[in-house]
Every structure is written in structure tokens, then in C-alpha cells.
Enzyme design. Structure first.
Site, mmCIF file in Angstrom:
data_model
loop_
_atom_site.group_PDB
_atom_site.id
_atom_site.type_symbol
_atom_site.label_atom_id
_atom_site.label_comp_id
_atom_site.label_asym_id
_atom_site.label_seq_id
_atom_site.Cartn_x
_atom_site.Cartn_y
_atom_site.Cartn_z
ATOM 1 N N PHE A 126 -19.667 7.654 -13.921
ATOM 2 C CA PHE A 126 -20.642 8.502 -14.589
ATOM 3 C C PHE A 126 -22.082 8.208 -14.192
ATOM 4 O O PHE A 126 -22.996 8.848 -14.704
ATOM 5 C CB PHE A 126 -20.513 8.355 -16.117
ATOM 6 C CG PHE A 126 -19.127 8.593 -16.619
ATOM 7 C CD1 PHE A 126 -18.457 9.769 -16.318
ATOM 8 C CD2 PHE A 126 -18.484 7.631 -17.378
ATOM 9 C CE1 PHE A 126 -17.170 9.998 -16.777
ATOM 10 C CE2 PHE A 126 -17.197 7.843 -17.841
ATOM 11 C CZ PHE A 126 -16.525 9.028 -17.541
ATOM 12 N N HIS A 179 -45.173 -8.012 -1.747
ATOM 13 C CA HIS A 179 -46.344 -7.344 -1.174
ATOM 14 C C HIS A 179 -45.908 -6.270 -0.177
ATOM 15 O O HIS A 179 -46.394 -6.206 0.952
ATOM 16 C CB HIS A 179 -47.276 -8.382 -0.546
ATOM 17 C CG HIS A 179 -47.752 -9.398 -1.536
ATOM 18 N ND1 HIS A 179 -48.913 -9.261 -2.259
ATOM 19 C CD2 HIS A 179 -47.168 -10.542 -1.982
ATOM 20 C CE1 HIS A 179 -49.041 -10.283 -3.087
ATOM 21 N NE2 HIS A 179 -47.986 -11.081 -2.938
ATOM 22 N N ASP A 199 -52.072 -7.283 -5.636
ATOM 23 C CA ASP A 199 -52.228 -8.704 -5.306
ATOM 24 C C ASP A 199 -52.755 -9.443 -6.530
ATOM 25 O O ASP A 199 -53.845 -9.137 -7.031
ATOM 26 C CB ASP A 199 -53.233 -8.900 -4.162
ATOM 27 C CG ASP A 199 -52.687 -8.479 -2.810
ATOM 28 O OD1 ASP A 199 -51.484 -8.230 -2.697
ATOM 29 O OD2 ASP A 199 -53.496 -8.401 -1.853
ATOM 30 N N HIS A 236 -51.648 -15.154 -5.368
ATOM 31 C CA HIS A 236 -51.231 -14.775 -4.011
ATOM 32 C C HIS A 236 -51.963 -15.615 -2.972
ATOM 33 O O HIS A 236 -51.441 -15.837 -1.880
ATOM 34 C CB HIS A 236 -51.524 -13.286 -3.807
ATOM 35 C CG HIS A 236 -51.291 -12.774 -2.425
ATOM 36 N ND1 HIS A 236 -50.157 -13.084 -1.689
ATOM 37 C CD2 HIS A 236 -52.048 -11.973 -1.618
ATOM 38 C CE1 HIS A 236 -50.222 -12.484 -0.506
ATOM 39 N NE2 HIS A 236 -51.351 -11.816 -0.436
#
Length: 270
Positions: A69, A80, A86, A90
Site C-alpha cells: 500500500f 553539504h 552550513d 562545519h
């Protein structure tokens, strides 16, 4: 104005926005590129790191014996990849912020006014075009001051190359050649206490930014100041210089350094 007056004013503002969305006087502009196996991804020098692997979409079931279903998929992708956010962690300069990951950033930061600086003509003439602090000041003289807590977006119309990775990355033996900000541009925006900076290219920095001092200033300086970046935005040509509201919320990934986003802008209908 009393607290009650302020609350009533905010309620009226939201009611007006709801009406404007329903009657079409405010429209929603999709500022995100499609995310899939052909999405252009950043290429790093081989001596630095392994590249982000290509995006993979794997079917789990599609109305069949594995799930009669329903249809659904599982994904393999880097934080990234494509149009993305960012977070401060990071970059090494932002690694110590406890609120510097996608699951710890205050959600209030994901919705803010946008300033769109049109550099499309210059980028068309010079793929290495750099937006300077003086360029930003000249834009402000024409369109008005950039306010604290606002996004600043560099329109280059680079999204026209988004379906062709070679053109989008625009790299040769001397490196990538894409437009972006100078060091003094980012320093000036930080002096204005902006929320963050966004571009239509593969990353928030110019292609040549590795040779700047400091290198990669959009990453280095923004994240050093607990600010945010947006990359691979599209359709900035549909946004006014001022007056749009940008919604750029990342997935709530535990200790996430970034996330693909479905960036949306609320703009006055033409």
C-alpha cells in the site's frame, strides 16, 4: 506600547500574512535545486579529503510485495549536498560553539528577512567576480541598509548551470572559477551583525578563495562568529532586492554540521 498591544499587533500581522498567502498577494518562491544522483557536488583536492559520495536514492517498496500500500525510499547523501545550510561547526573556527550544530541552533534563526545583491551581470562577464565591501555599501546606498539578523544573498544566476556539473564547478588546471565574496565583504557584513550569507554556487566562497588571507573567508569568518551559510540556492532572480522573507531550515541531524534544505522565500506577488 503595552505587552498586550504588542501581542495583538503580532496576531494581526500573522493574520494578514495568512490572508496574503491564501489570496496570492504573497507568493512562495522555491529557492532549492532538486536533490538526486545528478546533483553537482563539491570536489576537493585529493590530498585533502575524500569527496562526498554521489547521492543515492534506493527504493524500499512501491506498492508491491515489499509494501503493498505504500512507496518509500532510503537515501545516501552528504550533509553539504545540493542546496544546503552550513552550521558553525562545519568549520574549524566554529567547532566550539555548543549551539553550532543543526540540532542545537535556535529555530528562530531559520526565518529572516533577505537582502539580495544582484551581481548577475558581473558574474556573466567574469566567472571570478568578487563582491567587495564597497560593492555592498554601494548596494545599500541604492536599496537601504542591511539590518542586524538578516540574510545577505549574492545573486549571480549561477543556478542556470546546476544541471551541468562541469559548468557549475567551472574548474580547470588553475582551480575552480566561480564568483563569491572577498574577505572585506564578509568582515563588513559581520560588522552589520547579519544572520548569514548565501550564494548560488556550490559553496559560500568564491572558487579562488583558497588563496585568500584568511582562506575561504565566508566559511572561516562566518562560522568563527557563529553565523550561517547557504549554498546552491536557486531562483534568486525572483526575489526583490529587499522585502523577501527567507525560510532556510536544516534537518535536525544530531551534531550535524549542515543539511540539505528546501529553501523558500516569501515575496510580494508581482
Amino acid at each position: 506600547m503595552t505587552v498586550q498591544d504588542t501581542l495583538l499587533s503580532a496576531t494581526d500581522t500573522l493574520a494578514s500574512l495568512s490572508t496574503a498567502l491564501l489570496n496570492g498577494t504573497v507568493k512562495v518562491v522555491d529557492c532549492a535545486a532538486p536533490l538526486g544522483p545528478n546533483t553537482p557536488l563539491l570536489k576537493l583536492p585529493p590530498e585533502l579529503a575524500v569527496d562526498t559520495p554521489k547521492i543515492e536514492i534506493h527504493e524500499i517498496s512501491r506498492y508491491d510485495e515489499k509494501g503493498p500500500f505504500w512507496a518509500w525510499n532510503w537515501l545516501k547523501l552528504g550533509e553539504h549536498s545540493g542546496t544546503h545550510f552550513d552550521a558553525p561547526q562545519h568549520w574549524v573556527t566554529g567547532k566550539d560553539y555548543p549551539d553550532g550544530t543543526t540540532d542545537t541552533i535556535d529555530a528562530q534563526a531559520f526565518v529572516a528577512p533577505a537582502n539580495v545583491i544582484d551581481c548577475s551581470k558581473q558574474a556573466a562577464e567574469n566567472s571570478d567576480f568578487l563582491l567587495t565591501a564597497e560593492g555592498v555599501k554601494a548596494w545599500e546606498a541604492e536599496h537601504g541598509e542591511i539590518g542586524e539578523g538578516e540574510w545577505v544573498l549574492m545573486r549571480t544566476d549561477w543556478d542556470q548551470y546546476n544541471t551541468d556539473e562541469d559548468k557549475y564547478l567551472n574548474a580547470n588546471e588553475t582551480g575552480p572559477h566561480t564568483p563569491g565574496p572577498t574577505v572585506d565583504c564578509i568582515e563588513y557584513l559581520l560588522s552589520k551583525k547579519v544572520l548569514g550569507w548565501g550564494t548560488q554556487c556550490i559553496g559560500t566562497d568564491a572558487g579562488m578563495a583558497g588563496a585568500f588571507e584568511p582562506p575561504f573567508p565566508a566559511h572561516n569568518l562566518l562560522h568563527k562568529n557563529n553565523r550561517y551559510g547557504l549554498a546552491s540556492l536557486v531562483n534568486l532572480s525572483q526575489l526583490p532586492a529587499k522585502g523577501a522573507i527567507l525560510i532556510a531550515n536544516p534537518l535536525k541531524i544530531e551534531r550535524g554540521t549542515g543539511s540539505p534544505i528546501r529553501a523558500l522565500a516569501l515575496v510580494p506577488a508581482a
